[in-house]
Design a protein around this motif. Structure first.
Motif, mmCIF file in Angstrom:
data_model
loop_
_atom_site.group_PDB
_atom_site.id
_atom_site.type_symbol
_atom_site.label_atom_id
_atom_site.label_comp_id
_atom_site.label_asym_id
_atom_site.label_seq_id
_atom_site.Cartn_x
_atom_site.Cartn_y
_atom_site.Cartn_z
ATOM 1 N N VAL A 182 0.853 -1.189 0.000
ATOM 2 C CA VAL A 182 0.000 0.000 0.000
ATOM 3 C C VAL A 182 0.885 1.234 0.000
ATOM 4 O O VAL A 182 1.986 1.227 0.568
ATOM 5 C CB VAL A 182 -0.959 -0.008 1.223
ATOM 6 N N SER A 183 0.415 2.280 -0.655
ATOM 7 C CA SER A 183 1.143 3.540 -0.693
ATOM 8 C C SER A 183 0.631 4.470 0.392
ATOM 9 O O SER A 183 -0.573 4.486 0.694
ATOM 10 C CB SER A 183 0.961 4.208 -2.063
ATOM 11 N N LEU A 184 1.527 5.242 0.976
ATOM 12 C CA LEU A 184 1.119 6.235 1.974
ATOM 13 C C LEU A 184 0.111 7.208 1.376
ATOM 14 O O LEU A 184 -0.776 7.694 2.075
ATOM 15 C CB LEU A 184 2.351 6.981 2.489
ATOM 16 N N GLU A 185 0.224 7.467 0.081
ATOM 17 C CA GLU A 185 -0.683 8.411 -0.588
ATOM 18 C C GLU A 185 -2.127 7.936 -0.526
ATOM 19 O O GLU A 185 -3.058 8.758 -0.569
ATOM 20 C CB GLU A 185 -0.247 8.605 -2.039
ATOM 21 N N GLU A 186 -2.347 6.642 -0.410
ATOM 22 C CA GLU A 186 -3.699 6.095 -0.373
ATOM 23 C C GLU A 186 -4.378 6.263 0.982
ATOM 24 O O GLU A 186 -5.555 5.926 1.125
ATOM 25 C CB GLU A 186 -3.670 4.602 -0.723
ATOM 26 N N LEU A 187 -3.637 6.750 1.973
ATOM 27 C CA LEU A 187 -4.140 6.699 3.346
ATOM 28 C C LEU A 187 -4.800 7.984 3.821
ATOM 29 O O LEU A 187 -5.190 8.083 4.985
ATOM 30 C CB LEU A 187 -2.997 6.306 4.291
ATOM 31 N N ALA A 188 -4.904 8.981 2.953
ATOM 32 C CA ALA A 188 -5.684 10.171 3.313
ATOM 33 C C ALA A 188 -7.118 9.720 3.595
ATOM 34 O O ALA A 188 -7.701 8.936 2.837
ATOM 35 C CB ALA A 188 -5.654 11.186 2.183
ATOM 36 N N ARG A 216 -1.810 15.760 1.566
ATOM 37 C CA ARG A 216 -3.156 15.540 2.093
ATOM 38 C C ARG A 216 -3.081 15.058 3.540
ATOM 39 O O ARG A 216 -2.243 14.224 3.882
ATOM 40 C CB ARG A 216 -3.913 14.526 1.242
ATOM 41 N N GLU A 217 -3.982 15.562 4.352
ATOM 42 C CA GLU A 217 -3.932 15.273 5.792
ATOM 43 C C GLU A 217 -4.365 13.847 6.092
ATOM 44 O O GLU A 217 -5.298 13.319 5.474
ATOM 45 C CB GLU A 217 -4.828 16.243 6.553
ATOM 46 N N ILE A 218 -3.660 13.213 7.028
ATOM 47 C CA ILE A 218 -4.072 11.933 7.593
ATOM 48 C C ILE A 218 -4.502 12.206 9.030
ATOM 49 O O ILE A 218 -3.717 12.690 9.838
ATOM 50 C CB ILE A 218 -2.925 10.908 7.568
ATOM 51 N N ARG A 219 -5.724 11.907 9.330
ATOM 52 C CA ARG A 219 -6.293 12.296 10.624
ATOM 53 C C ARG A 219 -5.584 11.582 11.770
ATOM 54 O O ARG A 219 -5.224 10.417 11.676
ATOM 55 C CB ARG A 219 -7.790 11.962 10.666
ATOM 56 N N ARG A 220 -5.355 12.319 12.858
ATOM 57 C CA ARG A 220 -4.801 11.744 14.081
ATOM 58 C C ARG A 220 -5.945 11.474 15.050
ATOM 59 O O ARG A 220 -6.701 12.380 15.404
ATOM 60 C CB ARG A 220 -3.797 12.708 14.728
ATOM 61 N N GLY A 221 -6.062 10.244 15.472
ATOM 62 C CA GLY A 221 -7.101 9.869 16.423
ATOM 63 C C GLY A 221 -6.594 9.888 17.847
ATOM 64 O O GLY A 221 -5.847 10.777 18.253
ATOM 65 N N GLN A 222 -6.965 8.880 18.608
ATOM 66 C CA GLN A 222 -6.614 8.814 20.026
ATOM 67 C C GLN A 222 -5.105 8.832 20.221
ATOM 68 O O GLN A 222 -4.351 8.227 19.462
ATOM 69 C CB GLN A 222 -7.199 7.537 20.632
#
Length: 302
Positions: A182-188, A216-222
């Protein structure tokens, strides 16, 4: 300048935070503030610029730090060498490790060191990523195997013991599970995890990127404090996380699967020690690590 003034000034210059400075020096924040103000009165000008949100060094403070820091490190190192010479090499050595430590090189390193220094008792102590450098700075361990990057003025980095690719930890049943890569780009749009305060921001951002390569932002959760906590949250479907590839080997779980992660830099693990805290024992351990890595043909893959 009194010793406490010097230590307070240098520590605040490194931390740029009165609370963390107080914790490192085991003082109250009020005492740190009073000491800095006293030093500024002696100097005749502000050394720090303070607001309710941020602490910065003034140009004069920056110059003073650059002049004093090398002298302080040399003085601390000289004292440490004198103490070490007085005690000899024999004694106790506390070695911290994050995750799997030096991986497959851990046993060869310890074996080589014990052959060379049979009078030293090595005690291994686990650290957590919520404060990966705290045990070393606080004197709980003498040396530390931890993930890079580490760019701290008071710490010496090297040698590197592990160089490995990274993977994505996802729960079973996740749409990405079963992919060949998987590419990091796919994880937005996916949810990664934050970290409980303590880890340098640049360190966590390297291991758990806040954005894709295109921005593109990748959301930060807990926010998490330990690796086991992170893996539990992944396993229960509360997010996914980049990890080093060896996690699948050392921390396999029935509810988590791992997918090779493309377009991210490999991860490295290195031995770290306090620049001003070198002793005969730490020098001997560094040499053993360097020689074990060389005998292995370089850092282990993981």
């Amino acid at each position: 300048m009194e010793r406490q003034e010097l230590e307070t000034f240098l520590t605040l210059a490194e931390e740029l935070h009165f609370g963390r400075t107080a914790e490192r020096l085991v003082l109250s924040q009020a005492r740190v503030s009073q000491t800095v103000k006293k030093l500024e009165r002696k100097i005749g000008a502000p050394l720090f610029e303070r607001t309710s949100r941020v602490v910065r060094m003034s140009p004069l403070g920056r110059q003073l730090y650059e002049d004093l820091a090398p002298l302080s490190r040399e003085m601390d190192a000289a004292v440490a060498r004198a103490k070490s010479a007085a005690r000899g090499v024999d004694g106790e050595l506390d070695v911290g490790f994050l995750g799997s430590g030096a991986g497959t090189l851990t046993a060869p390193i310890l074996r080589l060191f014990r052959e060379r220094c049979p009078g030293v008792e090595v005690r291994m102590r686990e650290t957590q990523f919520h404060d990966p450098l705290g045990a070393l700075r606080g004197g709980e361990v003498d040396l530390l195997f931890t993930c890079l990057p580490v760019a701290e003025p008071d710490l010496t980095v090297g040698p590197v013991v592990i160089n490995e690719p990274r993977a994505l930890a996802v729960p079973l049943g996740h749409p990405l599970a079963g992919r060949t890569s998987v590419s990091l780009e796919e994880l937005a749009g996916e949810t990664f995890f934050g970290v409980v305060n303590g880890a340098p921001a640049y360190w966590w951002d390297f291991h758990v990127p806040p954005r894709t390569p295109s921005g593109r932002e990748i959301r930060r959760g807990q926010a998490v404090a330990s690796f086991q906590e992170l893996m539990t949250l992944v396993g229960t479907g509360q997010g996914i996380s980049p990890v080093v590839a060896s996690v699948e080997k050392y921390y396999a779980r029935p509810d988590v699967t791992f997918v090779p992660l493309r377009d991210v830099e490999p991860a490295e693990v290195a031995l770290i020690h306090r620049t001003a805290g070198v002793t005969a024992r730490t020098e001997a351990f560094v040499r053993a690590v360097r020689d074990a890595v060389a005998a292995n043909g370089g850092p282990a893959p993981f």
